[in-house]
Motif scaffolding. Structure first.
Motif, mmCIF file in Angstrom:
data_model
loop_
_atom_site.group_PDB
_atom_site.id
_atom_site.type_symbol
_atom_site.label_atom_id
_atom_site.label_comp_id
_atom_site.label_asym_id
_atom_site.label_seq_id
_atom_site.Cartn_x
_atom_site.Cartn_y
_atom_site.Cartn_z
ATOM 1 N N PHE A 124 23.636 -8.169 -44.024
ATOM 2 C CA PHE A 124 24.067 -9.228 -43.098
ATOM 3 C C PHE A 124 23.300 -10.524 -43.358
ATOM 4 O O PHE A 124 22.135 -10.502 -43.710
ATOM 5 N N ALA A 125 23.986 -11.642 -43.110
ATOM 6 C CA ALA A 125 23.353 -12.960 -43.261
ATOM 7 C C ALA A 125 22.935 -13.495 -41.895
ATOM 8 O O ALA A 125 23.570 -13.204 -40.882
ATOM 9 N N MET A 126 21.861 -14.280 -41.901
ATOM 10 C CA MET A 126 21.368 -14.877 -40.642
ATOM 11 C C MET A 126 20.916 -16.307 -40.901
ATOM 12 O O MET A 126 20.328 -16.596 -41.943
ATOM 13 N N ILE A 127 21.205 -17.180 -39.948
ATOM 14 C CA ILE A 127 20.573 -18.506 -39.926
ATOM 15 C C ILE A 127 19.967 -18.728 -38.541
ATOM 16 O O ILE A 127 20.378 -18.084 -37.576
ATOM 17 N N ASP A 128 18.969 -19.602 -38.474
ATOM 18 C CA ASP A 128 18.460 -20.022 -37.165
ATOM 19 C C ASP A 128 18.977 -21.436 -36.925
ATOM 20 O O ASP A 128 19.054 -22.253 -37.854
ATOM 21 N N ALA A 129 19.347 -21.721 -35.681
ATOM 22 C CA ALA A 129 19.914 -23.044 -35.359
ATOM 23 C C ALA A 129 19.572 -23.405 -33.914
ATOM 24 O O ALA A 129 20.459 -23.577 -33.078
ATOM 25 N N PRO A 130 18.260 -23.514 -33.622
ATOM 26 C CA PRO A 130 17.878 -23.858 -32.245
ATOM 27 C C PRO A 130 18.293 -25.287 -31.905
ATOM 28 O O PRO A 130 18.633 -26.073 -32.798
ATOM 29 N N VAL A 131 18.234 -25.587 -30.623
ATOM 30 C CA VAL A 131 18.803 -26.844 -30.137
ATOM 31 C C VAL A 131 17.784 -27.614 -29.312
ATOM 32 O O VAL A 131 16.844 -27.040 -28.773
ATOM 33 N N SER A 132 18.021 -28.907 -29.176
ATOM 34 C CA SER A 132 17.232 -29.720 -28.256
ATOM 35 C C SER A 132 18.157 -30.683 -27.530
ATOM 36 O O SER A 132 19.151 -31.130 -28.091
ATOM 37 N N GLY A 133 17.789 -30.980 -26.287
ATOM 38 C CA GLY A 133 18.605 -31.914 -25.505
ATOM 39 C C GLY A 133 18.804 -31.455 -24.077
ATOM 40 O O GLY A 133 19.228 -32.233 -23.228
ATOM 41 N N GLY A 134 18.529 -30.177 -23.812
ATOM 42 C CA GLY A 134 18.620 -29.677 -22.438
ATOM 43 C C GLY A 134 20.048 -29.483 -21.965
ATOM 44 O O GLY A 134 21.014 -29.680 -22.717
ATOM 45 N N VAL A 135 20.144 -29.108 -20.704
ATOM 46 C CA VAL A 135 21.444 -28.734 -20.123
ATOM 47 C C VAL A 135 22.424 -29.910 -20.173
ATOM 48 O O VAL A 135 23.598 -29.739 -20.494
ATOM 49 N N ARG A 136 21.932 -31.104 -19.884
ATOM 50 C CA ARG A 136 22.807 -32.280 -19.851
ATOM 51 C C ARG A 136 23.523 -32.466 -21.191
ATOM 52 O O ARG A 136 24.734 -32.644 -21.251
ATOM 53 N N ARG A 137 22.770 -32.354 -22.280
ATOM 54 C CA ARG A 137 23.387 -32.564 -23.599
ATOM 55 C C ARG A 137 24.120 -31.317 -24.094
ATOM 56 O O ARG A 137 24.946 -31.400 -25.003
ATOM 57 N N ALA A 138 23.818 -30.156 -23.503
ATOM 58 C CA ALA A 138 24.638 -28.967 -23.810
ATOM 59 C C ALA A 138 26.023 -29.145 -23.190
ATOM 60 O O ALA A 138 27.040 -28.779 -23.775
ATOM 61 N N ILE A 139 26.062 -29.741 -22.001
ATOM 62 C CA ILE A 139 27.348 -29.950 -21.321
ATOM 63 C C ILE A 139 28.198 -30.967 -22.086
ATOM 64 O O ILE A 139 29.390 -30.732 -22.316
ATOM 65 N N ASP A 140 27.577 -32.060 -22.534
ATOM 66 C CA ASP A 140 28.422 -33.075 -23.204
ATOM 67 C C ASP A 140 28.510 -32.877 -24.720
ATOM 68 O O ASP A 140 29.118 -33.689 -25.425
ATOM 69 N N GLY A 141 27.922 -31.798 -25.221
ATOM 70 C CA GLY A 141 28.077 -31.460 -26.641
ATOM 71 C C GLY A 141 27.323 -32.376 -27.579
ATOM 72 O O GLY A 141 27.713 -32.543 -28.732
ATOM 73 N N SER A 142 26.208 -32.946 -27.113
ATOM 74 C CA SER A 142 25.463 -33.876 -27.973
ATOM 75 C C SER A 142 24.080 -33.336 -28.340
ATOM 76 O O SER A 142 23.155 -34.099 -28.593
#
Ligand code: NAD
Length: 299
Positions: A124-142
Motif C-alpha cells: 500500500f502507498a501512503m502520503i501525509d498531508a496535514p493542514v493549517s487554517g483551522g475550522v474557518r478555513r476548513a469550512i471555506d476550503g482555503s
C-alpha cells in the motif's frame, strides 16, 4: 494506478471531528462519493443527516472497502496507526492495492515513516498531508496543505486536496508534511502565548485590549494570533477557537521530540512544549487552545 483522484471517485473518510466534518463536507460538495467512519455514532449520524448521499460504515475496514483512497483526520498518529493497521477491522484489511492512504491528521513524523514502511511491505502507498487554517478555513476550503511522500501520489491526490485547501506544498518525502506542520504549530502556539502576555501586561498598565489588537494588527507584532484569535476568542474570553488544548499540546510535544531526535538545541521550543503540557494537564481535555490565556492570567 496514476488516475487522478477527481470526482466522482469514492473516498473513505475516517474522523469527522472539528476539522474532518467541514473537510468531508467540501468533498461531498465537490462531487466525491464518501464512505465515512468515526468512533462517535453521533458524529456519523449528524454527517449523514446533513449529507444523505454519504454511506456511514461500521469500521475503518468497511469504510475502505471499494474506496479509491482513504483520508484520515484523526487526533494523532497513534490513533491513525490503530485505525489503519493495528486495531480492530483496520483500513488495511479492506483497502484496494491502488488506493493510497492520505493522513491529513497532525501526526508525529517518525511514526508516519514507520507506518508508511509497514504499509509498503503490504503493497500500500501512503502520503501525509496535514493542514493549517483551522475550522474557518476548513469550512471555506482555503486550508494550507503540506504534503509528504512520493510526488506521483501527491499529484494524484491533488484534485482531492484542492477540494479542501487552497495551497498544496510538496514538503518532501513521507513524514515531511507532518514535520513542517508540527514546526508551524510551534510558531502558532508561541505567538498565541506572547500575544496573551502582551495583552495582560498592557491591560494592567491601563491599555484597552481592543485598541492593542488594532495596533498589533497594523504593526510588526501582527500574527495569525493577533489577527484571528485576539478579538473573537481571547479578549471576550469565550475561548472558542475550535482547536483543543490537548491537540496543541500534542503538536508541541511532536515538535519538541523532533528537535531532540535531530539533535537540535531548541530551548524555547522545549519551554513552550512544557507550558502547553502544564496548561493541558490543568484545564483538561475539553479546553480550547485559546484558554492558554486563562493560564497566563494565573487563573
Ligand atoms: P477532534 O477531536 O475534533 O476530532 C477527532 C475525531 O476523530 C472525533 O470525531 C473522534 O470521534 C474521532 N476519532 C477518535 N478516535 C477515533 C478512532 N480510533 N477511529 C475513528 N474515529 C476516531 O479533532 P480535530 O480538531 O478535528 O483535529 C483532527 C486532526 O487535525 C488533529 O490531528 C489536529 O491536531 C489536526 N488539526 C486541527 C485543527 C483545528 O483547528 N481543530 C487545525 C489543523 C489541524
Amino acid at each position: 494506478m496514476s488516475t487522478p483522484l477527481a470526482p466522482p471517485a469514492t473516498i473513505a473518510f475516517v474522523g469527522l471531528g472539528m476539522m474532518g466534518k467541514p473537510m468531508a463536507t467540501r468533498l461531498v460538495a465537490a462531487g466525491y462519493k464518501l464512505r465515512i467512519y468515526d468512533l462517535s455514532q453521533q458524529a456519523m449520524s449528524e454527517f449523514v443527516g446533513a449529507n444523505p448521499s454519504v454511506l456511514a460504515t461500521a469500521s475503518p475496514r468497511a469504510a475502505a472497502e471499494g474506496a479509491d483512497a482513504v483520508v484520515c483526520m484523526l487526533p494523532d498518529g497513534k490513533i491513525v496507526r490503530a485505525a489503519v493497521l493495528d486495531g480492530a477491522d483496520p483500513v488495511a484489511a479492506g483497502l484496494a492495492a491502488d488506493a493510497p492512504l492520505i493522513d491529513m491528521s497532525s501526526s508525529a513524523p517518525t511514526g508516519t515513516v514507520a507506518l508508511g514502511k509497514a504499509l509498503a511491505a503490504r503493497g500500500f502507498a501512503m502520503i501525509d498531508a496535514p493542514v493549517s487554517g483551522g475550522v474557518r478555513r476548513a469550512i471555506d476550503g482555503s486550508l494550507a496543505i503540506m504534503a509528504g511522500g512520493d510526488p506521483v501520489i501527491v499529484d494524484r491526490a491533488r484534485p482531492l486536496l484542492l477540494a479542501m485547501g487552497k495551497t498544496v506544498f510538496q514538503a518532501g518525502p513521507l513524514g515531511a508534511g507532518h514535520a513542517v506542520k508540527a514546526l508551524n504549530n510551534y510558531l502558532s502556539a508561541s505567538s498565541l502565548v506572547t500575544m496573551c502576555e502582551a495583552l495582560i501586561v498592557g491591560e494592567k498598565f491601563g491599555l484597552d485590549q481592543e485598541l492593542m489588537a488594532d495596533v498589533f494588527n497594523a504593526s510588526s507584532g501582527m500574527s495569525n494570533s493577533t489577527q484571528v484569535k485576539a478579538k473573537p476568542f481571547v479578549i471576550p474570553r469565550n475561548y472558542a477557537g475550535g482547536f483543543s488544548m490537548a491537540l496543541m499540546a500534542k503538536d508541541l510535544r511532536t515538535a519538541s521530540d523532533l528537535a531532540r531526535e535531530v539533535g537540535a538545541e531548541a530551548h524555547t521550543l522545549k519551554d513552550m512544549a512544557d507550558i502547553w503540557q502544564r496548561a493541558y494537564e490543568k484545564l483538561g481535555r475539553e479546553a480550547d487552545h485559546t484558554a492558554i490565556h486563562k493560564i497566563l492570567l494565573g487563573e
